[in-house]
Design a protein around this motif. Structure first.
Motif, PDB file in Angstrom:
ATOM      1  N   GLY A  88       0.794  -1.221   0.000  1.00  0.00           N
ATOM      2  CA  GLY A  88       0.000   0.000   0.000  1.00  0.00           C
ATOM      3  C   GLY A  88       0.829   1.275   0.000  1.00  0.00           C
ATOM      4  N   GLU A  89       0.198   2.351  -0.452  1.00  0.00           N
ATOM      5  CA  GLU A  89       0.879   3.649  -0.558  1.00  0.00           C
ATOM      6  C   GLU A  89       1.278   4.186   0.804  1.00  0.00           C
ATOM      7  OE1 GLU A  89       0.054   8.200  -2.214  1.00  0.00           O
ATOM      8  OE2 GLU A  89      -1.395   6.596  -2.615  1.00  0.00           O
ATOM      9  N   THR A  93       5.091   5.029   1.744  1.00  0.00           N
ATOM     10  CA  THR A  93       5.429   6.431   1.977  1.00  0.00           C
ATOM     11  C   THR A  93       6.048   6.599   3.356  1.00  0.00           C
ATOM     12  OG1 THR A  93       3.650   7.206   0.532  1.00  0.00           O
ATOM     13  CG2 THR A  93       4.504   8.766   2.145  1.00  0.00           C
ATOM     14  N   THR A  94       5.466   5.929   4.346  1.00  0.00           N
ATOM     15  CA  THR A  94       6.005   6.005   5.698  1.00  0.00           C
ATOM     16  C   THR A  94       7.398   5.395   5.757  1.00  0.00           C
ATOM     17  OG1 THR A  94       3.756   5.804   6.575  1.00  0.00           O
ATOM     18  CG2 THR A  94       5.559   5.472   8.125  1.00  0.00           C
ATOM     19  N   ASN A 110      -1.595   8.887   8.998  1.00  0.00           N
ATOM     20  CA  ASN A 110      -2.603   8.268   9.858  1.00  0.00           C
ATOM     21  C   ASN A 110      -2.091   6.930  10.376  1.00  0.00           C
ATOM     22  OD1 ASN A 110      -4.984   7.656  11.163  1.00  0.00           O
ATOM     23  ND2 ASN A 110      -5.934   6.775   9.339  1.00  0.00           N
ATOM     24  N   ASN A 111      -1.146   6.994  11.301  1.00  0.00           N
ATOM     25  CA  ASN A 111      -0.495   5.778  11.777  1.00  0.00           C
ATOM     26  C   ASN A 111      -0.843   5.455  13.226  1.00  0.00           C
ATOM     27  OD1 ASN A 111       0.825   5.242   9.364  1.00  0.00           O
ATOM     28  ND2 ASN A 111       2.495   6.631   9.857  1.00  0.00           N
ATOM     29  N   TYR A 135       1.167  -2.329  10.555  1.00  0.00           N
ATOM     30  CA  TYR A 135       0.908  -2.745   9.179  1.00  0.00           C
ATOM     31  C   TYR A 135       0.832  -4.266   9.031  1.00  0.00           C
ATOM     32  CZ  TYR A 135       1.340   2.081   7.774  1.00  0.00           C
ATOM     33  OH  TYR A 135       1.126   3.438   7.641  1.00  0.00           O
ATOM     34  N   GLY A 136       0.523  -4.935  10.126  1.00  0.00           N
ATOM     35  CA  GLY A 136       0.187  -6.349  10.049  1.00  0.00           C
ATOM     36  C   GLY A 136       1.333  -7.325  10.050  1.00  0.00           C
ATOM     37  N   ALA A 137       2.543  -6.869  10.312  1.00  0.00           N
ATOM     38  CA  ALA A 137       3.690  -7.774  10.301  1.00  0.00           C
ATOM     39  C   ALA A 137       3.907  -8.406  11.672  1.00  0.00           C
ATOM     40  CB  ALA A 137       4.958  -7.036   9.883  1.00  0.00           C
ATOM     41  N   LYS A 138       4.494  -9.582  11.672  1.00  0.00           N
ATOM     42  CA  LYS A 138       5.017 -10.183  12.887  1.00  0.00           C
ATOM     43  C   LYS A 138       6.509  -9.859  12.936  1.00  0.00           C
ATOM     44  CE  LYS A 138       1.083 -11.992  13.987  1.00  0.00           C
ATOM     45  NZ  LYS A 138       0.297 -11.461  15.109  1.00  0.00           N
TER      46      LYS A 138
END
Length: 226
Positions: A88-89, A93-94, A110-111, A135-138
């Motif tokens: 995702g963008e 970008t982050t 928006n984090n 962002y959904g990572a382990k």
């Protein structure tokens, strides 16, 4: 079920010498059936690796190795994704702003409640963990054998999902020690060769498939990704 997996691999998208697709083909030759691409501070190679993996029957876990700082110490953390949110963008970008040290721009995104703290222009380890988790990572602590004992003892209290217990440069008894830590903390452990190239003189890194998880260990790893 997958029987042999190497979860710390680098391609030409960072400082490796093989393209993501070439790594997948090499993995097949090395009798690996699952790998993770974990380039330094980028996810750009994952799409190609996954595509080639589907052609050759190799499962590719999209990943990243993020550079952070913990009380002046260089700490690398591995992030593993089970959804494509990393494409995702907003994420990219982050990540770009993090790599440039532009943390104020990160705070404008928006984090959630992430505080992008930094040490001398570098992302703190805790902020890196929060970023990847958002962002959904382990998140797995990379090559703990390279970390000083006293630093490791404090570092492992952060919100890691796992530890890279099996690693190319482990010293005697390191693997057993780190597996014990993982079990005591109720987190998983992974294995990684830290593959960069096929050069025989590359003493800092292992070769693809040299260090690996076996079937039951892979199952435990994959269970936390769902």
């Amino acid at each position: 079920m997958y029987k042999k997996g190497d979860f710390h691999v680098h391609s030409t998208e960072s400082d490796g010498e093989l393209k993501p697709g070439e790594i997948v083909i090499l993995a097949k030759k090395r009798h690996l059936d699952i790998i993770a691409l974990t380039d330094h501070n980028t996810v750009c190679g994952n799409k190609q690796a996954i595509k080639v993996g589907k052609i050759h029957g190799i499962k590719v876990i999209p990943g990243i190795e993020l550079s952070t700082r913990y009380k002046g110490n260089k700490i690398h953390i591995l992030g593993y994704f089970y959804r494509d949110i990393y494409e995702g963008e907003e994420f990219n970008t982050t990540l770009e702003n993090i790599n440039k040290g532009q943390f104020k721009k990160c705070q404008m995104k928006n984090n959630g409640n992430i505080s992008f703290r930094n040490e001398g222009g570098k992302l703190t380890t805790n902020a890196g963990i929060e970023f990847l988790h958002y962002y959904g990572a382990k998140v797995v602590l990379a090559h703990p054998t390279l970390i000083k004992y006293d630093v490791f003892d404090k570092l492992i209290e952060l919100e890691f999902d796992g530890i890279e217990a099996k690693y190319y440069r482990n010293r005697e008894n390191d693997t057993e020690r780190f597996i014990k830590v993982a079990r005591e903390k109720g987190i998983i452990y992974t294995a990684g060769s830290d593959f960069h190239s096929l050069r025989k003189v590359d003493i800092k890194h292992g070769t693809l498939g040299q260090i690996y998880l076996e079937e039951d260990e892979i199952k435990n790893f994959l269970n936390i990704l769902v």
